[in-house]
Write a protein that holds these residues in place. Structure first.
Motif, PDB file in Angstrom:
ATOM      1  N   ALA A 144       0.860  -1.183   0.000  1.00 22.19           N
ATOM      2  CA  ALA A 144       0.000   0.000   0.000  1.00 22.19           C
ATOM      3  C   ALA A 144       0.893   1.228   0.000  1.00 22.19           C
ATOM      4  CB  ALA A 144      -0.905   0.004   1.233  1.00 22.19           C
ATOM      5  N   ALA A 145       0.637   2.162  -0.918  1.00 25.27           N
ATOM      6  CA  ALA A 145       1.500   3.338  -1.040  1.00 25.27           C
ATOM      7  C   ALA A 145       0.741   4.447  -1.751  1.00 25.27           C
ATOM      8  CB  ALA A 145       2.774   2.988  -1.807  1.00 25.27           C
ATOM      9  N   HIS A 146       1.347   5.625  -1.744  1.00 27.62           N
ATOM     10  CA  HIS A 146       0.795   6.771  -2.463  1.00 27.62           C
ATOM     11  C   HIS A 146       0.652   6.409  -3.951  1.00 27.62           C
ATOM     12  CE1 HIS A 146       0.736  10.742  -4.400  1.00 27.62           C
ATOM     13  NE2 HIS A 146       0.256  11.186  -3.249  1.00 27.62           N
ATOM     14  N   PRO A 147      -0.373   6.940  -4.629  1.00 26.13           N
ATOM     15  CA  PRO A 147      -0.576   6.607  -6.045  1.00 26.13           C
ATOM     16  C   PRO A 147       0.652   6.837  -6.927  1.00 26.13           C
ATOM     17  CG  PRO A 147      -2.505   7.732  -5.191  1.00 26.13           C
ATOM     18  CD  PRO A 147      -1.485   7.771  -4.094  1.00 26.13           C
ATOM     19  N   ALA A 148       1.457   7.861  -6.625  1.00 27.31           N
ATOM     20  CA  ALA A 148       2.648   8.112  -7.443  1.00 27.31           C
ATOM     21  C   ALA A 148       3.655   6.973  -7.302  1.00 27.31           C
ATOM     22  CB  ALA A 148       3.292   9.431  -7.036  1.00 27.31           C
ATOM     23  N   VAL A 149       3.746   6.405  -6.100  1.00 26.45           N
ATOM     24  CA  VAL A 149       4.658   5.277  -5.881  1.00 26.45           C
ATOM     25  C   VAL A 149       4.116   4.020  -6.565  1.00 26.45           C
ATOM     26  CG1 VAL A 149       5.708   3.791  -4.126  1.00 26.45           C
ATOM     27  CG2 VAL A 149       5.500   6.257  -3.728  1.00 26.45           C
ATOM     28  N   ILE A 150       2.810   3.789  -6.449  1.00 29.60           N
ATOM     29  CA  ILE A 150       2.205   2.640  -7.116  1.00 29.60           C
ATOM     30  C   ILE A 150       2.380   2.743  -8.630  1.00 29.60           C
ATOM     31  CG2 ILE A 150       0.033   1.441  -7.572  1.00 29.60           C
ATOM     32  CD1 ILE A 150       1.155   0.982  -4.753  1.00 29.60           C
ATOM     33  N   ALA A 151       2.238   3.944  -9.176  1.00 26.67           N
ATOM     34  CA  ALA A 151       2.431   4.140 -10.616  1.00 26.67           C
ATOM     35  C   ALA A 151       3.860   3.804 -11.020  1.00 26.67           C
ATOM     36  CB  ALA A 151       2.085   5.582 -11.008  1.00 26.67           C
ATOM     37  N   GLU A 152       4.818   4.173 -10.184  1.00 29.36           N
ATOM     38  CA  GLU A 152       6.218   3.854 -10.464  1.00 29.36           C
ATOM     39  C   GLU A 152       6.438   2.340 -10.458  1.00 29.36           C
ATOM     40  OE1 GLU A 152      10.121   4.789 -11.473  1.00 29.36           O
ATOM     41  OE2 GLU A 152       8.422   6.165 -11.254  1.00 29.36           O
ATOM     42  N   LEU A 153       5.831   1.647  -9.525  1.00 32.21           N
ATOM     43  CA  LEU A 153       5.952   0.185  -9.473  1.00 32.21           C
ATOM     44  C   LEU A 153       5.306  -0.448 -10.707  1.00 32.21           C
ATOM     45  CD1 LEU A 153       5.141  -0.385  -5.697  1.00 32.21           C
ATOM     46  CD2 LEU A 153       7.380  -0.595  -6.799  1.00 32.21           C
ATOM     47  N   ASN A 154       4.159   0.059 -11.128  1.00 33.87           N
ATOM     48  CA  ASN A 154       3.495  -0.491 -12.312  1.00 33.87           C
ATOM     49  C   ASN A 154       4.306  -0.246 -13.581  1.00 33.87           C
ATOM     50  OD1 ASN A 154       1.141  -1.744 -11.299  1.00 33.87           O
ATOM     51  ND2 ASN A 154       0.161   0.247 -10.983  1.00 33.87           N
ATOM     52  N   ARG A 155       5.104   0.831 -13.583  1.00 30.28           N
ATOM     53  CA  ARG A 155       5.944   1.102 -14.753  1.00 30.28           C
ATOM     54  C   ARG A 155       7.134   0.141 -14.813  1.00 30.28           C
ATOM     55  NH1 ARG A 155       4.553   6.615 -13.948  1.00 30.28           N
ATOM     56  NH2 ARG A 155       6.226   6.898 -12.424  1.00 30.28           N
ATOM     57  N   ASN A 156       7.387  -0.562 -13.726  1.00 36.58           N
ATOM     58  CA  ASN A 156       8.529  -1.477 -13.665  1.00 36.58           C
ATOM     59  C   ASN A 156       8.068  -2.861 -13.194  1.00 36.58           C
ATOM     60  OD1 ASN A 156      11.154   0.364 -13.978  1.00 36.58           O
ATOM     61  ND2 ASN A 156       9.671   1.491 -12.733  1.00 36.58           N
ATOM     62  N   PRO A 157       7.314  -3.569 -14.035  1.00 32.35           N
ATOM     63  CA  PRO A 157       6.773  -4.869 -13.615  1.00 32.35           C
ATOM     64  C   PRO A 157       7.868  -5.876 -13.271  1.00 32.35           C
ATOM     65  CG  PRO A 157       6.489  -4.534 -15.982  1.00 32.35           C
ATOM     66  CD  PRO A 157       6.896  -3.221 -15.414  1.00 32.35           C
ATOM     67  N   GLY A 158       9.050  -5.705 -13.853  1.00 32.99           N
ATOM     68  CA  GLY A 158      10.148  -6.616 -13.521  1.00 32.99           C
ATOM     69  C   GLY A 158      10.528  -6.550 -12.053  1.00 32.99           C
ATOM     70  N   TRP A 159      10.373  -5.368 -11.445  1.00 32.29           N
ATOM     71  CA  TRP A 159      10.666  -5.230 -10.017  1.00 32.29           C
ATOM     72  C   TRP A 159       9.704  -6.091  -9.200  1.00 32.29           C
ATOM     73  CZ3 TRP A 159      11.192   0.822  -9.281  1.00 32.29           C
ATOM     74  CH2 TRP A 159      12.332   1.257  -9.987  1.00 32.29           C
ATOM     75  N   LEU A 160       8.436  -6.086  -9.575  1.00 27.36           N
ATOM     76  CA  LEU A 160       7.441  -6.862  -8.840  1.00 27.36           C
ATOM     77  C   LEU A 160       7.680  -8.356  -9.022  1.00 27.36           C
ATOM     78  CD1 LEU A 160       4.272  -4.717  -9.635  1.00 27.36           C
ATOM     79  CD2 LEU A 160       5.755  -4.607  -7.617  1.00 27.36           C
ATOM     80  N   ASP A 161       8.115  -8.761 -10.211  1.00 32.05           N
ATOM     81  CA  ASP A 161       8.446 -10.173 -10.442  1.00 32.05           C
ATOM     82  C   ASP A 161       9.599 -10.598  -9.535  1.00 32.05           C
ATOM     83  OD1 ASP A 161       6.475 -10.307 -12.362  1.00 32.05           O
ATOM     84  OD2 ASP A 161       7.850 -10.021 -14.048  1.00 32.05           O
ATOM     85  N   GLN A 162      10.618  -9.735  -9.432  1.00 37.08           N
ATOM     86  CA  GLN A 162      11.743 -10.057  -8.552  1.00 37.08           C
ATOM     87  C   GLN A 162      11.292 -10.160  -7.094  1.00 37.08           C
ATOM     88  OE1 GLN A 162      15.544  -7.857  -9.189  1.00 37.08           O
ATOM     89  NE2 GLN A 162      14.484  -6.930 -10.933  1.00 37.08           N
ATOM     90  N   LEU A 163      10.405  -9.258  -6.678  1.00 40.70           N
ATOM     91  CA  LEU A 163       9.914  -9.296  -5.309  1.00 40.70           C
ATOM     92  C   LEU A 163       9.142 -10.582  -5.046  1.00 40.70           C
ATOM     93  CD1 LEU A 163       9.488  -7.950  -2.567  1.00 40.70           C
ATOM     94  CD2 LEU A 163       7.472  -6.800  -3.525  1.00 40.70           C
ATOM     95  N   SER A 164       8.326 -10.995  -5.998  1.00 41.57           N
ATOM     96  CA  SER A 164       7.560 -12.224  -5.851  1.00 41.57           C
ATOM     97  C   SER A 164       8.478 -13.434  -5.694  1.00 41.57           C
ATOM     98  CB  SER A 164       6.635 -12.409  -7.059  1.00 41.57           C
ATOM     99  OG  SER A 164       5.889 -13.600  -6.947  1.00 41.57           O
ATOM    100  N   ARG A 165       9.562 -13.462  -6.471  1.00 42.83           N
ATOM    101  CA  ARG A 165      10.501 -14.582  -6.365  1.00 42.83           C
ATOM    102  C   ARG A 165      11.214 -14.572  -5.014  1.00 42.83           C
ATOM    103  NH1 ARG A 165      11.439 -13.223 -11.850  1.00 42.83           N
ATOM    104  NH2 ARG A 165      13.324 -12.036 -11.315  1.00 42.83           N
ATOM    105  N   ARG A 166      11.525 -13.381  -4.520  1.00 45.30           N
ATOM    106  CA  ARG A 166      12.250 -13.294  -3.249  1.00 45.30           C
ATOM    107  C   ARG A 166      11.376 -13.700  -2.064  1.00 45.30           C
ATOM    108  NH1 ARG A 166      16.828  -8.614  -2.843  1.00 45.30           N
ATOM    109  NH2 ARG A 166      17.685  -8.796  -4.948  1.00 45.30           N
ATOM    110  N   THR A 167      10.115 -13.299  -2.092  1.00 43.22           N
ATOM    111  CA  THR A 167       9.239 -13.589  -0.962  1.00 43.22           C
ATOM    112  C   THR A 167       8.545 -14.945  -1.099  1.00 43.22           C
ATOM    113  OG1 THR A 167       7.340 -12.483  -1.994  1.00 43.22           O
ATOM    114  CG2 THR A 167       8.805 -11.141  -0.597  1.00 43.22           C
TER     115      THR A 167
END
Length: 299
Positions: A264-287
């Motif tokens: 959960a984060a400010h919309p600007a931070v969420i937008a930044e995460l959505n612009r970098n889906p590879g970051w979320l994939d890496q997080l999913s693998r780590r957790t």
């Protein structure tokens, strides 16, 4: 004995020099930003005083020009200042002409560690300094303001003027090194009477800040200017690009969880995460679990 520690995170690599249990120097290397020292093959886009080369889809300014190279010709360049981002996204990275073959920048040398070891050395305090631009020292505080022209350091406190000038100059030099501040830097010290007091403040900078750098004397108004090599953005400049800075910090925190993660984060931070889906994939693998996002304007 001083030791470099390296933490490889999602979207960035963090490197800190630790001495006596405290971070004295730090770097953040952002994913996708070509670091200084890299040699690239490219093409000369324009010639003259504002020569520009293109390499890997990125434009690089060549302050020294490209003598003997015609427009459109192939050439090799060495990156001398990486893309700054932050409050100056329009500033292109700098490079120089070279005859050396393409290669990566020299690898970071140090011991690779997990987040906890960096936190124990004071990483979270360092990041909060970068966010706020406020750094406390015994008897006073610094307020750091990156501007397009220079980084300004204002010294204020409760000590007598001469003591505050010396202590503030020492603290400013420590912060400049600690946060990787380069380029033109102005330190606004309290006005002090007498040449000896001004010399003492300047000597405090010389005793702390590693070479190379150039500086002026402390003038009668308490102002001291320093010029250091600027090969990358300081932590203060990176923090000015708030959404990207906070997105990477959030990923660092979340990577220490196990299983499914909801960010959960400010919309600007969420937008930044959505612009970098590879970051979320890496997080999913780590957790080892699903990652979901929720924007919250109140955060």
């Amino acid at each position: 004995m001083p030791e470099w520690l390296i933490e490889r995170g999602i979207g960035e690599t963090r490197a800190v020099l630790v001495e006596d249990g405290r971070i004295v120097e730090a770097r953040i290397l952002r994913e996708g930003v070509v670091p200084a020292g890299t040699i690239l093959e490219g093409k000369l886009k324009s010639v003259g005083r504002n020569a520009v080369a293109i390499a890997g889809g990125q434009e690089y300014l060549l302050p020294r020009g490209a003598p003997g190279i015609t427009q459109g010709a192939r050439l090799n360049i060495e990156v001398t200042r990486e893309a700054l981002g932050g409050s100056e996204p329009w500033k292109r990275p700098l490079a120089r002409l070279t005859e050396e073959p393409p290669r990566d920048a020299p690898a970071l040398q140090g011991r690779e560690v997990r987040s906890k070891e960096l936190d124990d050395a004071g990483w979270l305090d360092l990041i909060e300094e970068a966010r706020s631009g406020i750094v406390q020292f015994p008897g006073g505080e610094l307020r750091i303001s990156p501007t397009p022209a220079m980084t300004l350091v204002d010294v204020d406190g409760q000590l007598p003027p001469t003591e505050l000038a010396v202590a503030g100059a020492r603290a400013a030099a420590q912060v400049i090194r600690r946060h990787g501040v380069g380029g033109s830097i102005g330190i606004d010290l309290p006005t002090v009477e007498g040449k000896a007091s001004r010399l003492a403040a300047a000597d405090a900078v010389d005793a702390v800040l590693p070479k190379p750098f150039e500086r002026t004397a402390v003038n009668g108004f308490g102002f001291l200017q320093i010029v250091r090599p600027r090969t990358h953005a300081s932590l203060f400049e990176l923090a000015a690009d708030r959404a990207a800075f906070e997105a990477r910090a959030l990923l660092r925190s979340a990577a220490q969880e196990v299983g499914a993660v909801r960010l959960a984060a400010h919309p600007a931070v969420i937008a930044e995460l959505n612009r970098n889906p590879g970051w979320l994939d890496q997080l999913s693998r780590r957790t080892g679990g699903l990652v979901t996002l929720r924007d919250d304007p109140s955060l």
